[in-house]
Each structure stands twice: as C-alpha cells, then as structure tokens.
Design an enzyme around this catalytic site. Sequence first.
Site, PDB file in Angstrom:
ATOM      1  N   ASP A  97       0.804  -1.210   0.000  1.00 48.51           N
ATOM      2  CA  ASP A  97       0.000   0.000   0.000  1.00 48.51           C
ATOM      3  C   ASP A  97       0.846   1.274   0.000  1.00 48.51           C
ATOM      4  OD1 ASP A  97      -2.533   1.282  -0.062  1.00 48.51           O
ATOM      5  OD2 ASP A  97      -2.283   1.764   2.050  1.00 48.51           O
ATOM      6  N   CYS A 151     -12.329  -4.434 -17.242  1.00 50.98           N
ATOM      7  CA  CYS A 151     -13.611  -5.070 -16.908  1.00 50.98           C
ATOM      8  C   CYS A 151     -14.605  -4.899 -18.054  1.00 50.98           C
ATOM      9  CB  CYS A 151     -14.170  -4.478 -15.623  1.00 50.98           C
ATOM     10  SG  CYS A 151     -14.835  -2.818 -15.851  1.00 50.98           S
ATOM     11  N   CYS A 154     -19.640  -2.085 -17.683  1.00 54.97           N
ATOM     12  CA  CYS A 154     -21.111  -2.128 -17.690  1.00 54.97           C
ATOM     13  C   CYS A 154     -21.703  -0.815 -17.185  1.00 54.97           C
ATOM     14  CB  CYS A 154     -21.611  -3.283 -16.829  1.00 54.97           C
ATOM     15  SG  CYS A 154     -21.365  -3.023 -15.061  1.00 54.97           S
TER      16      CYS A 154
HETATM   17  C1  B12 Z   1      -4.281   6.780  -3.160  1.00 55.51           C
HETATM   18  C2  B12 Z   1      -5.139   5.539  -2.983  1.00 55.51           C
HETATM   19  C3  B12 Z   1      -6.508   5.728  -2.792  1.00 55.51           C
HETATM   20  C4  B12 Z   1      -7.196   7.081  -2.981  1.00 55.51           C
HETATM   21  C5  B12 Z   1      -7.344   7.348  -4.479  1.00 55.51           C
HETATM   22  C6  B12 Z   1      -7.831   6.120  -5.262  1.00 55.51           C
HETATM   23  C7  B12 Z   1      -7.678   6.185  -6.752  1.00 55.51           C
HETATM   24  N1  B12 Z   1      -8.322   5.229  -7.405  1.00 55.51           N
HETATM   25  O1  B12 Z   1      -6.978   7.041  -7.320  1.00 55.51           O
HETATM   26  C8  B12 Z   1      -8.522   6.875  -2.220  1.00 55.51           C
HETATM   27  C9  B12 Z   1      -8.370   7.365  -0.788  1.00 55.51           C
HETATM   28  C10 B12 Z   1      -9.743   7.538  -2.833  1.00 55.51           C
HETATM   29  C11 B12 Z   1      -8.623   5.361  -2.205  1.00 55.51           C
HETATM   30  C12 B12 Z   1      -9.811   4.694  -1.997  1.00 55.51           C
HETATM   31  C13 B12 Z   1      -9.924   3.322  -1.990  1.00 55.51           C
HETATM   32  N2  B12 Z   1      -8.925   2.437  -1.967  1.00 55.51           N
HETATM   33 CO1  B12 Z   1      -7.068   2.914  -2.301  1.00 55.51          CO
HETATM   34  N3  B12 Z   1      -5.240   3.186  -2.722  1.00 55.51           N
HETATM   35  C14 B12 Z   1      -4.566   4.255  -3.004  1.00 55.51           C
HETATM   36  C15 B12 Z   1      -3.100   3.874  -3.266  1.00 55.51           C
HETATM   37  C16 B12 Z   1      -2.311   4.145  -1.981  1.00 55.51           C
HETATM   38  C17 B12 Z   1      -2.437   4.586  -4.432  1.00 55.51           C
HETATM   39  C18 B12 Z   1      -3.273   4.612  -5.729  1.00 55.51           C
HETATM   40  C19 B12 Z   1      -2.603   5.456  -6.761  1.00 55.51           C
HETATM   41  O2  B12 Z   1      -2.387   6.628  -6.512  1.00 55.51           O
HETATM   42  N4  B12 Z   1      -2.232   4.836  -7.897  1.00 55.51           N
HETATM   43  C20 B12 Z   1      -1.489   5.497  -8.928  1.00 55.51           C
HETATM   44  C21 B12 Z   1      -2.477   6.214  -9.786  1.00 55.51           C
HETATM   45  C22 B12 Z   1      -1.846   7.467 -10.183  1.00 55.51           C
HETATM   46  O3  B12 Z   1      -2.884   5.264 -10.698  1.00 55.51           O
HETATM   47  P1  B12 Z   1      -3.306   5.660 -12.162  1.00 55.51           P
HETATM   48  O4  B12 Z   1      -2.110   5.944 -12.974  1.00 55.51           O
HETATM   49  O5  B12 Z   1      -4.410   6.630 -12.059  1.00 55.51           O
HETATM   50  O6  B12 Z   1      -3.887   4.318 -12.706  1.00 55.51           O
HETATM   51  C23 B12 Z   1      -5.096   3.781 -12.291  1.00 55.51           C
HETATM   52  C24 B12 Z   1      -6.225   3.992 -13.273  1.00 55.51           C
HETATM   53  O7  B12 Z   1      -6.087   5.164 -14.002  1.00 55.51           O
HETATM   54  C25 B12 Z   1      -6.227   2.753 -14.092  1.00 55.51           C
HETATM   55  N5  B12 Z   1      -5.384   2.693 -15.302  1.00 55.51           N
HETATM   56  C26 B12 Z   1      -4.171   3.167 -15.494  1.00 55.51           C
HETATM   57  N6  B12 Z   1      -3.726   2.845 -16.698  1.00 55.51           N
HETATM   58  C27 B12 Z   1      -4.709   2.153 -17.276  1.00 55.51           C
HETATM   59  C28 B12 Z   1      -4.771   1.584 -18.535  1.00 55.51           C
HETATM   60  C29 B12 Z   1      -5.920   0.908 -18.885  1.00 55.51           C
HETATM   61  C30 B12 Z   1      -6.005   0.297 -20.234  1.00 55.51           C
HETATM   62  C31 B12 Z   1      -7.021   0.810 -17.965  1.00 55.51           C
HETATM   63  C32 B12 Z   1      -8.244   0.114 -18.298  1.00 55.51           C
HETATM   64  C33 B12 Z   1      -6.937   1.369 -16.719  1.00 55.51           C
HETATM   65  C34 B12 Z   1      -5.774   2.047 -16.397  1.00 55.51           C
HETATM   66  O8  B12 Z   1      -5.735   1.768 -13.265  1.00 55.51           O
HETATM   67  C35 B12 Z   1      -4.851   2.297 -12.306  1.00 55.51           C
HETATM   68  C36 B12 Z   1      -5.108   1.562 -11.029  1.00 55.51           C
HETATM   69  O9  B12 Z   1      -5.880   2.198 -10.080  1.00 55.51           O
HETATM   70  C37 B12 Z   1      -3.242   2.350  -3.581  1.00 55.51           C
HETATM   71  C38 B12 Z   1      -2.008   1.504  -3.243  1.00 55.51           C
HETATM   72  C39 B12 Z   1      -0.957   1.554  -4.350  1.00 55.51           C
HETATM   73  N7  B12 Z   1       0.298   1.676  -3.960  1.00 55.51           N
HETATM   74  O10 B12 Z   1      -1.259   1.413  -5.527  1.00 55.51           O
HETATM   75  C40 B12 Z   1      -4.491   1.962  -2.763  1.00 55.51           C
HETATM   76  C41 B12 Z   1      -5.420   0.891  -3.292  1.00 55.51           C
HETATM   77  C42 B12 Z   1      -5.656   1.133  -4.773  1.00 55.51           C
HETATM   78  N8  B12 Z   1      -6.652   1.139  -2.560  1.00 55.51           N
HETATM   79  C43 B12 Z   1      -7.295   0.077  -2.219  1.00 55.51           C
HETATM   80  C44 B12 Z   1      -8.581   0.047  -1.611  1.00 55.51           C
HETATM   81  C45 B12 Z   1      -9.020  -1.253  -0.984  1.00 55.51           C
HETATM   82  C46 B12 Z   1      -9.386   1.194  -1.619  1.00 55.51           C
HETATM   83  C47 B12 Z   1     -10.879   1.268  -1.282  1.00 55.51           C
HETATM   84  C48 B12 Z   1     -11.701   0.098  -1.848  1.00 55.51           C
HETATM   85  C49 B12 Z   1     -11.076   1.353   0.259  1.00 55.51           C
HETATM   86  C50 B12 Z   1     -12.514   1.579   0.667  1.00 55.51           C
HETATM   87  N9  B12 Z   1     -13.337   0.548   0.793  1.00 55.51           N
HETATM   88  O11 B12 Z   1     -12.901   2.695   0.926  1.00 55.51           O
HETATM   89  C51 B12 Z   1     -11.255   2.632  -1.941  1.00 55.51           C
HETATM   90  C52 B12 Z   1     -11.772   2.434  -3.375  1.00 55.51           C
HETATM   91  C53 B12 Z   1     -12.015   3.724  -4.109  1.00 55.51           C
HETATM   92  C54 B12 Z   1     -11.808   3.551  -5.613  1.00 55.51           C
HETATM   93  N10 B12 Z   1     -12.834   3.171  -6.339  1.00 55.51           N
HETATM   94  O12 B12 Z   1     -10.682   3.732  -6.064  1.00 55.51           O
HETATM   95  C55 B12 Z   1      -6.573  -1.185  -2.663  1.00 55.51           C
HETATM   96  C56 B12 Z   1      -7.263  -1.736  -3.905  1.00 55.51           C
HETATM   97  C57 B12 Z   1      -7.276  -3.248  -4.016  1.00 55.51           C
HETATM   98  C58 B12 Z   1      -7.911  -3.638  -5.333  1.00 55.51           C
HETATM   99  N11 B12 Z   1      -8.698  -4.685  -5.331  1.00 55.51           N
HETATM  100  O13 B12 Z   1      -7.691  -3.010  -6.328  1.00 55.51           O
HETATM  101  C59 B12 Z   1      -5.110  -0.611  -2.919  1.00 55.51           C
HETATM  102  C60 B12 Z   1      -4.316  -1.317  -4.013  1.00 55.51           C
HETATM  103  C61 B12 Z   1      -4.389  -0.719  -1.548  1.00 55.51           C
HETATM  104  C62 B12 Z   1      -3.885  -2.136  -1.236  1.00 55.51           C
HETATM  105  N12 B12 Z   1      -2.596  -2.254  -0.995  1.00 55.51           N
HETATM  106  O14 B12 Z   1      -4.613  -3.106  -1.217  1.00 55.51           O
HETATM  107  N13 B12 Z   1      -7.423   4.786  -2.445  1.00 55.51           N
END
Ligand code: B12
Length: 262
Positions: A97, A151, A154
């Site tokens: 995390d 996914c 939907c």
């Molecule tokens: C900051 C953070 C949050 C923030 C912001 C979340 C967000 N989605 O940006 C907040 C506080 C809102 C949050 C909430 C939650 N979080 Co959180 N969070 C994190 C953390 C620490 C960093 C995420 C991050 O900044 N990633 C980098 C960003 C910049 O990613 P990104 O470039 O935008 O890329 C994302 C998307 O754009 C997409 N994407 C990117 N490229 C591409 C390309 C394609 C083709 C596609 C389709 C998608 C895609 O996928 C990426 C993955 O998220 C991670 C742990 C980690 N080290 O990853 C946990 C993590 C994602 N969180 C987790 C959890 C459990 C939650 C919650 C479910 C908790 C809850 N019940 O309240 C919620 C869910 C909210 C949601 N729908 O996201 C888990 C998720 C597990 C899983 N099954 O995925 C993680 C992995 C923590 C862990 N170690 O288990 N979280």
Amino acid sequence: MKNILDEASPLWGICPFGAVKDNLIDCRAKQRLPVNSRSVIIMAFPYLLDEKYYENSNISKYSVPADYHPIVTARLETAAVKLREKYAGYEFEVFADNSPIPEVRAASIAGIGVIGSNSLLITEKYGSFVFLGEIVTDMPIAHEGGEIRECLRCGRCTAACPGGAITDGRIDREKCLSHITQKKGALSEEEIEMIKKSGCIWGCDICQNVCPLNKSAETTGISEFENTALGRAESDTPIEGRAYAWRGEKVIRRNIDLQKEK
Ligand code: B12
C-alpha cells in the site's frame, strides 16, 4: 519459488519492473527499491468475510478486519526471508500500500485480474475484495500476462458512485466518498450529506457492491482477517490496530458524530 509464494498468498503473479517503472508513485518508500529492480512479485490477499460481519456494520468492508498493513507485511516478509535464503545475492524488498508500485496496474499486468472502471483490481475468485502487496527484486523472473485487461465497462459503478467520481475508468479522488471520509478539517455541506446518507463512517464500498463481477466473490481463508473482525466503530471504540487508526481520533469521531446528527 512457487511453494514459498503459495504459502503467503492464494493468488500472486509476476510483473516485470520495466512495465511499471514509468508510473511509480512518489513516496518515501521509493528509496527502498532495489537499485536494479527487475521483477515485482505481486500478491492478492482476499478479505471478504461472512455476511454476518457486515449486517450491522458502519464501516467499509476493508476496515472490518484489523489494519491489513501489518498482516500483509508479515506474510510478505516471511516469504522474503525464504527467498533471500534460497536466492542469495539478490535483494527482496517488501511493500504494501505505502508503496511506489502502482499496485492495481502491476497486478493486472501480472495477470491476476482485470482493472475495473472503479480503478480497482477485480480477480475471478475473490472479486475486488483483495488487498495488494508486493516483493520487488533485482532477480529476473519469468512471467506470464503482460497486458492490462479491463472489466466489462457495464457502467454500474459509474452510475452508483455517490460523488460522481468515476469517469472512463479514472477516479476523481476529491469526489470519492472513501477519500472524503478520510479528509481532515472542515467538510463542505455536500460532503457532510454524502457521509450521512451512506451510513458509513469510514471508506466506501458502493462501487464494489454493485459490481457484477463481485456477485460470487469468495470469502477469505486468511485467519488473521477472520479473527480480528470488528464491524462497528463507536465513539468509545479504541482505534489502535484498526484500519482507520492512521488518520487519528478526530476524523473518525467527527464522522461518527455526523451519523448521530441524522
Ligand atoms: C491513493 C489511494 C486511494 C485514494 C485514491 C484512489 C484512486 N483510485 O486514485 C482513495 C483514498 C480515494 C482510495 C480509496 C480506496 N482504496 Co485505495 N489506494 C490508493 C493507493 C495508496 C495509491 C493509488 C494510486 O495513486 N495509484 C497510482 C495512480 C496514479 O494510478 P493511475 O495511474 O491513475 O492508474 C489507475 C487507473 O487510471 C487505471 N489505469 C491506469 N492505466 C490504465 C490503462 C488501462 C487500459 C485501464 C483500463 C486502466 C488504467 O488503473 C490504475 C489503477 O488504479 C493504492 C495503493 C498503491 N500503492 O497502488 C491503494 C489501493 C488502490 N486502494 C485500495 C482500496 C481497498 C481502496 C478502497 C476500496 C477502500 C474503501 N473501501 O474505501 C477505496 C476504493 C475507491 C476507488 N474506487 O478507487 C486497494 C485496492 C485493491 C484492489 N482490489 O484493487 C489498494 C491497491 C491498496 C492495497 N494495498 O490493497 N485509495
């Protein structure tokens, strides 16, 4: 290697470090990455409990077991100790995390699930109710997968999200209720209403609960999660060791008070 990893987690995969190196998250833990990182051994830890634990719950599902960080870290560290012994000369560094690795992306590339519109990793067996953690190593490891998979799109999570935070698979974290429940200081009227309406004082599960891929998600077999379940947070519940402890007493008590105002 397989046996060592199977003991730690029921679901793991390998993501080449090169596939995430341009998307690293800026954080202090970044300094611990091995100098010549080659592979990310990414593991999923299912946390869904039996429905009875959620019946009268006022916190999101991930926060019902004790704080997952030490639990997941201990499992990863046990595996890392064995890997360091077996593959002497290589580094094995544990993250969970609080990690520079974009965990969802790495897990999808490793082939252990798809990325949902809600930006979460959704696995076939446990749905999205998994925590992620990883061991980063300078050892090259053969891997399968390689492509990010998406996914069904939907639209149910997008439609159900109370803050309208989900657009095209991206989350606007300022609008995400999970983020809002963690915010310090004064909340806007709109944010207050969202917390009151949800009935949830920590985190949010709405985008996961409506996901059709979560319909038949299996419960965890991880005893550390089962044995520590506590579904409600009240004004007098000690916060130590719970998932919401890192934010401090003030934020959790504020959210509890908001529910009392209803
Ligand atoms: C900051 C953070 C949050 C923030 C912001 C979340 C967000 N989605 O940006 C907040 C506080 C809102 C949050 C909430 C939650 N979080 Co959180 N969070 C994190 C953390 C620490 C960093 C995420 C991050 O900044 N990633 C980098 C960003 C910049 O990613 P990104 O470039 O935008 O890329 C994302 C998307 O754009 C997409 N994407 C990117 N490229 C591409 C390309 C394609 C083709 C596609 C389709 C998608 C895609 O996928 C990426 C993955 O998220 C991670 C742990 C980690 N080290 O990853 C946990 C993590 C994602 N969180 C987790 C959890 C459990 C939650 C919650 C479910 C908790 C809850 N019940 O309240 C919620 C869910 C909210 C949601 N729908 O996201 C888990 C998720 C597990 C899983 N099954 O995925 C993680 C992995 C923590 C862990 N170690 O288990 N979280």
